[in-house]
Design a protein around this motif. Structure first.
Motif, mmCIF file in Angstrom:
data_model
loop_
_atom_site.group_PDB
_atom_site.id
_atom_site.type_symbol
_atom_site.label_atom_id
_atom_site.label_comp_id
_atom_site.label_asym_id
_atom_site.label_seq_id
_atom_site.Cartn_x
_atom_site.Cartn_y
_atom_site.Cartn_z
ATOM 1 N N LYS A 1 0.843 -1.197 0.000
ATOM 2 C CA LYS A 1 0.000 0.000 0.000
ATOM 3 C C LYS A 1 0.879 1.249 0.000
ATOM 4 O O LYS A 1 1.944 1.278 0.617
ATOM 5 N N SER A 2 0.416 2.279 -0.666
ATOM 6 C CA SER A 2 1.222 3.493 -0.826
ATOM 7 C C SER A 2 1.489 4.192 0.506
ATOM 8 O O SER A 2 2.423 4.995 0.603
ATOM 9 N N PHE A 3 0.696 3.912 1.544
ATOM 10 C CA PHE A 3 0.959 4.518 2.847
ATOM 11 C C PHE A 3 2.342 4.121 3.377
ATOM 12 O O PHE A 3 2.914 4.818 4.215
ATOM 13 N N GLU A 4 2.875 3.009 2.881
ATOM 14 C CA GLU A 4 4.213 2.585 3.298
ATOM 15 C C GLU A 4 5.280 3.570 2.818
ATOM 16 O O GLU A 4 6.370 3.644 3.406
ATOM 17 N N ILE A 5 4.981 4.309 1.756
ATOM 18 C CA ILE A 5 5.935 5.299 1.244
ATOM 19 C C ILE A 5 6.199 6.363 2.298
ATOM 20 O O ILE A 5 7.335 6.802 2.497
ATOM 21 N N PHE A 6 5.144 6.768 3.007
ATOM 22 C CA PHE A 6 5.251 7.843 3.994
ATOM 23 C C PHE A 6 6.071 7.432 5.211
ATOM 24 O O PHE A 6 6.534 8.287 5.959
ATOM 25 N N GLU A 7 6.245 6.131 5.399
ATOM 26 C CA GLU A 7 7.065 5.654 6.504
ATOM 27 C C GLU A 7 8.556 5.809 6.201
ATOM 28 O O GLU A 7 9.393 5.758 7.102
ATOM 29 N N GLN A 8 8.867 6.012 4.910
ATOM 30 C CA GLN A 8 10.273 6.074 4.492
ATOM 31 C C GLN A 8 10.680 7.419 3.912
ATOM 32 O O GLN A 8 11.873 7.698 3.802
ATOM 33 N N VAL A 9 9.686 8.224 3.549
ATOM 34 C CA VAL A 9 9.978 9.527 2.953
ATOM 35 C C VAL A 9 9.090 10.582 3.606
ATOM 36 O O VAL A 9 7.887 10.358 3.782
ATOM 37 N N ASN A 10 9.673 11.710 3.945
ATOM 38 C CA ASN A 10 8.904 12.826 4.491
ATOM 39 C C ASN A 10 8.353 13.633 3.309
ATOM 40 O O ASN A 10 9.022 14.514 2.777
ATOM 41 N N ILE A 11 7.143 13.319 2.910
ATOM 42 C CA ILE A 11 6.551 13.961 1.738
ATOM 43 C C ILE A 11 5.927 15.291 2.125
ATOM 44 O O ILE A 11 5.062 15.355 3.002
ATOM 45 N N GLN A 12 6.359 16.328 1.449
ATOM 46 C CA GLN A 12 5.907 17.686 1.744
ATOM 47 C C GLN A 12 5.033 18.263 0.630
ATOM 48 O O GLN A 12 4.743 19.458 0.645
ATOM 49 N N LYS A 13 4.644 17.466 -0.318
ATOM 50 C CA LYS A 13 3.846 17.933 -1.438
ATOM 51 C C LYS A 13 2.390 17.485 -1.291
ATOM 52 O O LYS A 13 2.105 16.443 -0.690
ATOM 53 N N PRO A 14 1.435 18.271 -1.831
ATOM 54 C CA PRO A 14 0.030 17.853 -1.766
ATOM 55 C C PRO A 14 -0.216 16.583 -2.574
ATOM 56 O O PRO A 14 0.454 16.338 -3.587
ATOM 57 N N ILE A 15 -1.168 15.798 -2.108
ATOM 58 C CA ILE A 15 -1.446 14.493 -2.721
ATOM 59 C C ILE A 15 -2.931 14.361 -2.996
ATOM 60 O O ILE A 15 -3.770 14.742 -2.170
ATOM 61 N N ILE A 16 -3.247 13.811 -4.160
ATOM 62 C CA ILE A 16 -4.618 13.412 -4.474
ATOM 63 C C ILE A 16 -4.615 11.893 -4.572
ATOM 64 O O ILE A 16 -3.943 11.324 -5.434
ATOM 65 N N PHE A 17 -5.317 11.248 -3.657
ATOM 66 C CA PHE A 17 -5.395 9.793 -3.685
ATOM 67 C C PHE A 17 -6.469 9.336 -4.666
ATOM 68 O O PHE A 17 -7.546 9.940 -4.772
ATOM 69 N N ILE A 18 -6.169 8.262 -5.363
ATOM 70 C CA ILE A 18 -7.125 7.660 -6.296
ATOM 71 C C ILE A 18 -7.167 6.168 -5.987
ATOM 72 O O ILE A 18 -6.139 5.501 -5.994
ATOM 73 N N THR A 19 -8.346 5.650 -5.712
ATOM 74 C CA THR A 19 -8.446 4.244 -5.331
ATOM 75 C C THR A 19 -9.810 3.682 -5.697
ATOM 76 O O THR A 19 -10.758 4.428 -5.913
ATOM 77 N N ALA A 20 -9.877 2.367 -5.780
ATOM 78 C CA ALA A 20 -11.151 1.712 -6.068
ATOM 79 C C ALA A 20 -11.956 1.455 -4.802
ATOM 80 O O ALA A 20 -13.093 1.012 -4.863
ATOM 81 N N PHE A 21 -11.384 1.757 -3.643
ATOM 82 C CA PHE A 21 -12.031 1.431 -2.379
ATOM 83 C C PHE A 21 -12.125 2.657 -1.486
ATOM 84 O O PHE A 21 -11.263 3.528 -1.516
ATOM 85 N N ASP A 22 -13.159 2.705 -0.647
ATOM 86 C CA ASP A 22 -13.361 3.873 0.200
ATOM 87 C C ASP A 22 -12.898 3.655 1.642
ATOM 88 O O ASP A 22 -12.998 4.540 2.473
ATOM 89 N N GLU A 23 -12.344 2.479 1.942
ATOM 90 C CA GLU A 23 -11.980 2.162 3.318
ATOM 91 C C GLU A 23 -10.762 2.906 3.829
ATOM 92 O O GLU A 23 -10.470 2.895 5.018
ATOM 93 N N TYR A 24 -10.015 3.553 2.911
ATOM 94 C CA TYR A 24 -8.748 4.157 3.309
ATOM 95 C C TYR A 24 -8.823 5.670 3.493
ATOM 96 O O TYR A 24 -7.793 6.327 3.635
ATOM 97 N N ALA A 25 -9.999 6.226 3.480
ATOM 98 C CA ALA A 25 -10.131 7.685 3.585
ATOM 99 C C ALA A 25 -9.553 8.212 4.893
ATOM 100 O O ALA A 25 -8.937 9.274 4.932
ATOM 101 N N ILE A 26 -9.741 7.470 5.989
ATOM 102 C CA ILE A 26 -9.206 7.907 7.279
ATOM 103 C C ILE A 26 -7.686 7.978 7.232
ATOM 104 O O ILE A 26 -7.072 8.939 7.707
ATOM 105 N N ASP A 27 -7.041 6.962 6.632
ATOM 106 C CA ASP A 27 -5.591 6.960 6.524
ATOM 107 C C ASP A 27 -5.113 8.100 5.631
ATOM 108 O O ASP A 27 -4.074 8.711 5.901
#
Length: 256
Positions: free
Chosen positions: A63-89
């Motif tokens: 899952k792409s959330f693993e990227i944030f564990e390794q990189v301090n991302i300072q840019k805005p993100i638009i998530f695109i997914t087929a599922f709605d369960e990850y909105a909280i994350d």
């Protein structure tokens, strides 16, 4: 605007790039990546060049959330997914929107307009975050095609989505196959069906097949770590889940 696309489905990434060009021809896609590992490496070297990231949640290696564990991302993100369960994350990182697949050009335009509004109101140095209640409301309002018109001689019939076992492409034709094993040619491409079918019910296993979750009789491990789907109806063709889709298919099949 310089953009990064993190999406493991090539057709989806290409469609997003077309939509971006349609929205503003000056938008430049710097890279299209398909995995957590590649995204981490690229962002560590090139994040400063970016203005915006489009990110699918389920990638070929996690899952792409693993990227944030390794990189301090300072840019805005638009998530695109087929599922709605990850909105909280998504709310926990620099998200400005959360779009449910299949996205439309209007979905993308609204998200980019929102980004422009945030920049004007808070300045380019701000860290805009997603409005979770608004995002969930949008997801709940998403509608999908529930029936298809087909021709039967001189007659036309309407077939509801629940009665459709699968769709498949053969040459230039796309066929709808019902649970009763009836087959009809329809005036849609599989790419178009991806846009209008409910992703909780239908999954595109490869370039040729879209299957209904309720029409799957069995799934077995196939050669080279791929999966083979056996439908409940008799079919003289094999449905093989593309290797790069295996993880996402398992998530979908598990109900996520």
């Amino acid at each position: 605007m310089n953009v990064l696309i993190v999406e493991d489905e090539v057709p989806a990434a290409e469609k997003l790039e077309r939509y971006l060009s349609k929205y503003d021809a000056s938008i430049k896609v710097l890279e299209k990546l398909t995995s957590v590992a590649d995204s981490v490496r690229w962002l560590k070297e090139h994040q400063d060049e970016l203005d915006l990231i489009f990110m699918d949640i389920q990638l070929i290696d996690g899952k792409s959330f693993e990227i944030f564990e390794q990189v301090n991302i300072q840019k805005p993100i638009i998530f695109i997914t087929a599922f709605d369960e990850y909105a909280i994350d998504a709310f926990k990182v620099n998200s400005i929107d959360y779009l449910l697949k299949p996205i439309t050009f209007d979905d993308l335009s609204q998200a980019l307009n929102k980004l422009e509004g945030l920049k004007k109101n808070f300045g380019s140095g701000a860290k805009p975050t997603i409005d979770l209640s608004h995002a969930l409301a949008q997801l709940q309002q998403k509608t999908y095609k529930t029936r298809f018109m087909v021709k039967l001689g001189e007659h036309i019939r309407s077939i509801v989505a629940d009665d459709i076992a699968l769709f498949y492409a053969e040459g230039r034709d796309v066929y709808l196959v019902t649970n009763e094993k009836r087959k009809f040619i329809i005036d849609y491409k599989l790419e178009e069906l991806d846009e209008i079918l409910d992703p909780a019910l239908f999954y595109r296993a490869n370039r040729s097949f879209i299957t209904n979750i309720n029409a799957i009789k069995d799934v077995v491990v196939y050669s080279n770590s791929r999966l083979k789907i056996s439908p409940v109806i008799d079919l003289d063709k094999e449905i093989i889940v593309a290797r790069e889709k295996v993880n996402a298919f398992k998530e979908w099949f598990n109900g996520l």
